[in-house]
Design an enzyme around this catalytic site. Structure first.
Site, mmCIF file in Angstrom:
data_model
loop_
_atom_site.group_PDB
_atom_site.id
_atom_site.type_symbol
_atom_site.label_atom_id
_atom_site.label_comp_id
_atom_site.label_asym_id
_atom_site.label_seq_id
_atom_site.Cartn_x
_atom_site.Cartn_y
_atom_site.Cartn_z
ATOM 1 N N LYS A 1 0.759 -1.051 -0.092
ATOM 2 C CA LYS A 1 -0.090 -0.107 -0.038
ATOM 3 C C LYS A 1 0.848 1.184 -0.200
ATOM 4 O O LYS A 1 1.998 1.323 0.546
ATOM 5 C CB LYS A 1 -0.917 0.172 1.223
ATOM 6 N N SER B 1 -9.694 0.967 3.143
ATOM 7 C CA SER B 1 -8.627 1.940 2.210
ATOM 8 C C SER B 1 -7.801 1.275 1.429
ATOM 9 O O SER B 1 -7.221 1.806 0.377
ATOM 10 C CB SER B 1 -8.088 2.893 3.023
ATOM 11 N N SER C 1 -9.635 -1.337 7.069
ATOM 12 C CA SER C 1 -9.061 -1.434 5.725
ATOM 13 C C SER C 1 -8.297 -2.290 4.813
ATOM 14 O O SER C 1 -7.996 -2.253 3.732
ATOM 15 C CB SER C 1 -8.138 -0.016 5.765
#
Ligand SMILES: [Mg+2]
Ligand SMILES: [Zn+2]
Lengths: 484, 106, 467
Positions: free
Chosen positions: C65, C140, C164
């Site tokens: 990420k 996310s 997330s």
């Protein structure tokens, strides 16, 4: 400063003192905490507040903070919590300062700053002592239109010492600061150098009519960079407040900045609400938990504190109070004196030498007592030589001068300069006879009993010996001549 | 506890965010919308409940006081938007007071 | 791990890049990959091939990420304010993966600073769901979930604050793990809400995720909140039965309003675990409905402080304005997107004078009650709690416009972050061809038992539940 009006008013002062702790590395990262590196050299992901970096607490910073708390007779909390103090400023990299708020490291201490005429102690309460990190430096006057940021200081460990509003004059305030500075020097937690910024002072000041028990509205005075500046700033702000009150006005709670050049205080331009620091517990640091064992151990490690040492000096060495003050001003000077006194076995002489020649030499040479060229052992030896009559007192002062310059031991110097006293009777006798011969008139009157001429003749002998003759022995020899 | 337009402007100032005028009414509405859902908390009895401080299961670990350089794989100068002679540069403060830093209108 | 042992690292990395083009991982396609550099990755792969490193991750490509600090590729958190920022230091988890022989091939799209549940709050546009590109991958960590679902890599790093990793794992039909708070180092993870954040792992299978966890878990002297408890061999639980295991089914997570097909898939999953020897117990976590209000006070509050460092002074975007204050405001207003701005305002508000007690302090107290629910449940002998991961399958892009409606996506996941307990999402089937996930929650630092249940669930439900 105190006009007719202000006599009816009393100054009420509380002080907030920030002290840089003497650690090798910073509070929350391993960067060097040393002063004077090139700008931003001592920075890393943590103290640059790079995205993703995290703080890790320095054990030595904790030890020094606890040590200071004990010296101020505080209660050290077994559990204290770090908090974030949020505000924007370019030398505050994270946009918040890691500090302590609800649950500080230590509370409820006190410090004796002197004695009243009747001998009762004047004591100032310590509200709290907490740990926090320093900000960086903003240099405003180096480049046109720009402020330069150096983050070497960002993250250096501090303690903030908050006093009760117990001081009633600018003199008491500076007394508090002097005693506090001395205490911190004794326990060796900081360089406590106000000029270099390792000790910083903010003051809360209010004025009230004498006899009034309620506190007036206080203002915070900042930007004072010496003890005398603190005194002058307090007087100026007190006078300003009294003037306001005399006019029937009310003092506005605000921050004032001391302008040393103009010798006046003026309000800091700050937006309303800029004081909303939005404190909340620092989630990157679990609570700081200290065992009672640890807290007690740090307490046991405390050295002899100034007051104790002063009392002991007065007791052990029978030194008058005034001299004790001078000799205990700094721990290094007190150590030096004690070492000389012990080795010379003569505290009185040691005290006279240290307060006289030594302090004079230090002032002249700008040396610090810690690196003074005259070792205590050598000064003790010199004192011994004077006592044994090996050198005259006047010669001893010359020898001391050479010791300061060369660092050589006194006997070597005395030897070299031929300042050792002559006690060999043959040599002395020769001088005596010569003097008697060269001054027949005085000699005759002396023989016929004019004892007051003894001094004159001794002086002559001393002169002939270039001060090396032992005056006591010369006395005896001259007297023998008469008697004999 | 309704959020007013002034609240939003005050909070934006604290957070150093310049809101464009057109967005403000919407933001006031959104924040009120969100916060209205928070009101349920006020009815929860938390008498004698300690707030969570530090989720970790241990106390703060202590680091030995040793100096070390955490290597930076890129020079600070490359990171900095404005850099000179080893300093980060920022626009000069309208009103600056070296010592009264945090009081400053920054 | 399967399917990689035979290949060299270089071959594996080439395959990953080939797959990226095949599925159009870039802007014009799934938009799950933000930054990648084949040359750099191949160099890393060659180093691994010559190093003789062995182990389950040796030569295995992975994606991370974009809020995890990496040296070779940018770390922008999908935000304008970090446009072009390349971190001069590396996250601990990235170092550990490299030392285990894994090779970073790309940084993945996400909601700006991990604030979102759909990946629509990215400065670089939304990532898309490989199962249906008109739908969100979840957020996310949407890009990482999509990359694994699209077969670019078998493993990925994401981050958790309120779900997330688990929620996008469920939406994309992969496995997603949120470790116990303090189990994995946060050093190098760009902070959103420090008391809730954890690095999480994605895997194509439970075993893939377990292998990553074994490598990244453990104490880190640079993160004061990591625990020094030793790290169990999670993968050893792979073949264990569930004999004696008590699975809790919290009624608050199965409301009458729950999508019936999702409820049925959950029942089937519970059945599967029973079949492996577990017993299922009805339980209650009474403070569950307070999780979202509490979460959306605490997370923005911490975020408002964590994001103060983005001020245009030391790194990242700077937009000049009127004086210093003007520069601050221009930089931050231009640099932060609407959701991040909204949360900074919200967080600043709940911390500001006069509101702290009513909001932040109160939320921290209720948070304690939520954690207590879990503690008491586990004290009562429940080993693992099973719930749906998210209330629905992946929703269409642009479907949710009201912020709070979006926040409700985290309703089943935020509780684990607030309590700090470990949780993971495992595929349990599909609704209209879209994957859905089941959530397993275990007691503090008992990831091993969580994995034990996950392995069994995966085996029992079989490939059918997978992509
Ligand atoms: Mg302070
Ligand atoms: Zn540093």
């Amino acid at each position: 400063m105190s006009g007719a009006g202000s006599d009816r008013y009393e100054m009420v002062v509380g002080l907030e003192v920030h002290v840089q702790l003497k650690t090798r590395s910073k509070a929350f990262c391993p960067c060097s905490a040393a002063y004077g590196a090139p700008p931003n050299e001592n920075t890393c992901p943590v103290c640059l507040a790079l995205p993703g970096s995290l703080p890790v607490l320095n054990a030595e910073a904790v030890r020094l903070a606890v040590r200071a708390a004990h010296a101020l007779c505080c209660t050290v909390n077994e559990r204290s919590i770090f908090a974030r103090k949020n505000y924007f400023y370019p030398d505050l990299p994270k946009g918040y300062q890691i500090s302590q708020y609800d649950q500080p490291l230590a509370v409820h201490g006190h410090l004796e700053i002197g004695r009243n005429a009747d001998g009762t102690p004047i004591t100032v309460g310590i509200t709290r002592l907490h740990m926090e990190e320093d900000a960086g430096k903003s240099v405003h006057d180096r480049y046109a239109g720009a402020t330069a940021i150096d983050l070497n200081r960002a993250g250096v460990p501090l303690i903030e010492i908050v006093s009760e509003p117990d001081m009633r004059s600018s003199r008491e305030a500076s007394a508090y600061l002097k005693v506090l500075k001395q205490l911190l020097e004794y326990i060796d937690v900081s360089d406590v150098n106000m000029e270099e910024g390792s000790l910083r002072v903010d003051a809360n000041v209010s004025a009230r009519l004498r006899g009034e028990t309620r506190l007036g509205t206080k203002t915070e005075v900042k930007n004072m960079n010496s003890f005398s500046a603190v005194e002058r700033a307090l007087e100026a702000e007190f006078a300003r407040q009294v003037a306001v009150l005399e006019r029937g006005g009310t003092v506005e709670q605000q921050t004032m900045l001391w302008d040393g050049a103009r010798g006046e205080v003026r309000p800091a331009r700050s937006k309303e609400g800029s004081h909303d620091y939005r404190y909340f517990p620092e989630p990157d640091l679990p609570p700081l938990e200290l065992s009672l064992d640890y807290i007690e151990r740090v307490k046991r490690e405390l050295p002899e504190l100034p007051r104790a040492r002063q009392e002991r000096f007065a007791r052990e060495y029978a030194i008058p109070p005034g001299d004790v003050e001078v000799l205990t001003a700094s721990p290094a000077l007190a150590d030096y004196f004690e070492s000389v006194a012990r080795q010379a076995g003569d505290a009185k002489a040691a005290a006279n030498w240290v307060m006289g020649e030594v302090l004079a030499a230090l002032n002249a040479s700008k040396q610090s007592i810690a690196h003074f060229s005259v070792r205590p052992a050598d000064l003790a030896k010199l004192i011994g030589m004077v006592r044994d009559g090996a050198v005259s007192h006047s010669a001893a002062k010359r020898i001391f001068g050479d010791m300061v310059a060369t660092g050589d031991p006194p006997d070597k110097i005395a030897e070299r300069a031929g300042l050792l006293q002559v006690r060999d009777d043959d040599e002395l006798a020769r001088w005596v006879d010569e003097v008697l011969a060269e001054n027949p008139a005085e000699a005759a009157r002396f023989r016929s009993g004019e004892k007051k001429l003894l001094g004159v003749l001794v002086g002559q002998v001393m002169k002939k010996s270039k001060g090396r003759a032992d005056p006591r022995r010369v006395n005896q020899l001259l007297s023998e001549r008469v008697g004999g | 506890m309704a959020v007013t337009r002034d609240d939003v402007l005050h909070v934006a100032a604290l957070a150093r965010l310049a809101l464009d005028e057109a967005r403000v009414p919407a933001l006031v509405q959104e924040l009120n919308g969100i916060l209205s859902h928070m009101d349920v908390l006020r009815k929860v009895d938390t008498e004698g409940v300690m707030g969570t401080a530090g989720v970790g299961d241990a106390a703060a670990p202590l680091r030995p006081d040793a100096v070390a350089q955490i290597p930076l794989r890129r020079p600070r100068a490359d990171l900095a938007p404005a850099w000179r002679d080893g300093f980060f540069l920022v626009p000069r403060l309208a009103t600056h007071d070296a010592a009264g830093g945090e009081e400053d209108d920054a | 791990m399967t399917g990689t042992a035979s290949r060299t690292a270089v071959e594996a990395v080439r395959a990953a890049f080939h797959r990226m083009t095949e599925v159009r991982a870039g802007r014009d396609g799934l938009n799950c990959v933000l930054w990648s550099d084949e040359e750099l990755a191949l160099q890393g792969a060659a180093t691994v091939d010559n190093s003789g490193v062995t182990g389950p991750l040796a030569g295995v490509p992975y994606v991370a990420k974009d809020n995890i600090a990496t040296l070779g590729l940018p770390t922008t958190c999908a935000s304008r304010i970090l446009e072009g920022y390349v971190s001069p230091y590396e996250a601990t988890v990235v170092t550990r993966l490299r030392e285990a022989g894994a090779v970073l091939v790309a940084k993945t799209n996400c909601d700006e600073f991990a604030m979102g549940s759909s990946n629509e709050n990215s400065a670089y546009g939304p990532a898309r769901n490989p199962h249906d590109p008109t739908r969100v991958p979840g957020g996310s960590s949407g890009g990482s979930a999509a990359a694994v679902a699209a077969g670019i890599t078998r493993i990925a790093l994401g981050s958790e604050t309120g779900g997330s990793v688990r929620q996008p794992a469920a939406y994309c039909g992969v496995v997603g793990v949120k470790p116990t708070y303090g189990r994995v180092s946060r050093y190098g993870l760009v902070a959103f809400a420090s008391s809730l954040d954890q690095v999480g792992a994605f895997g194509a299978t439970v075993d893939d995720a377990a292998a990553v966890m074994e490598v990244i878990a453990g104490c880190d002297p640079r993160d004061s909140t990591t625990s020094d408890r030793e790290v169990p061999r999670y993968r050893e639980s792979a073949r264990e039965s569930l004999e004696g295991l008590v699975i809790g089914r919290p009624r608050e997570y199965f409301p009458d309003s729950l999508e019936p097909r999702l409820a049925r898939l959950c029942d089937r999953a519970l059945e599967a675990m029973r079949a492996r020897g577990a017993t299922v117990r009805e339980i209650s976590l009474p403070h569950t409905d307070l999780a979202i209000p509490v979460y959306y006070i605490i997370a923005p509050a911490e975020a408002s402080s964590n994001l103060a460092r983005f001020d245009g002074v030391r790194y990242g975007l700077r937009v000049e304005g009127d004086g210093l204050r003007g520069m601050y405001e221009a930089t931050r207003s231009r640099g932060f997107g609407p959701e991040v701005t909204r949360r900074i305002l919200l967080g600043t508000y709940v911390l500001s004078a006069g509101y702290y007690d009513a909001y932040y302090r109160k939320a921290q107290e209720v948070r304690t009650l939520i954690a207590r629910d879990f503690h008491e449940t586990f004290e009562d002998g429940v080993h693992v709690i099973f719930t749906p991961t998210a209330p629905t399958p992946a929703f269409p892009l642009g479907a949710k416009t009201d912020p709070y409606e979006m926040y409700l996506n985290d309703i089943f996941t935020a509780t684990a972050n607030l309590a700090g307990v470990p949780a993971m999402s495992v595929p349990i089937g599909r609704i209209d061809g879209l994957p859905v996930g089941g959530q397993l929650i275990a007691r503090h630092f008992d990831e091993r038992t969580m994995f034990r249940a996950a392995y069994a669930l995966e085996r029992e439900l079989g490939a059918e539940a997978h992509r």
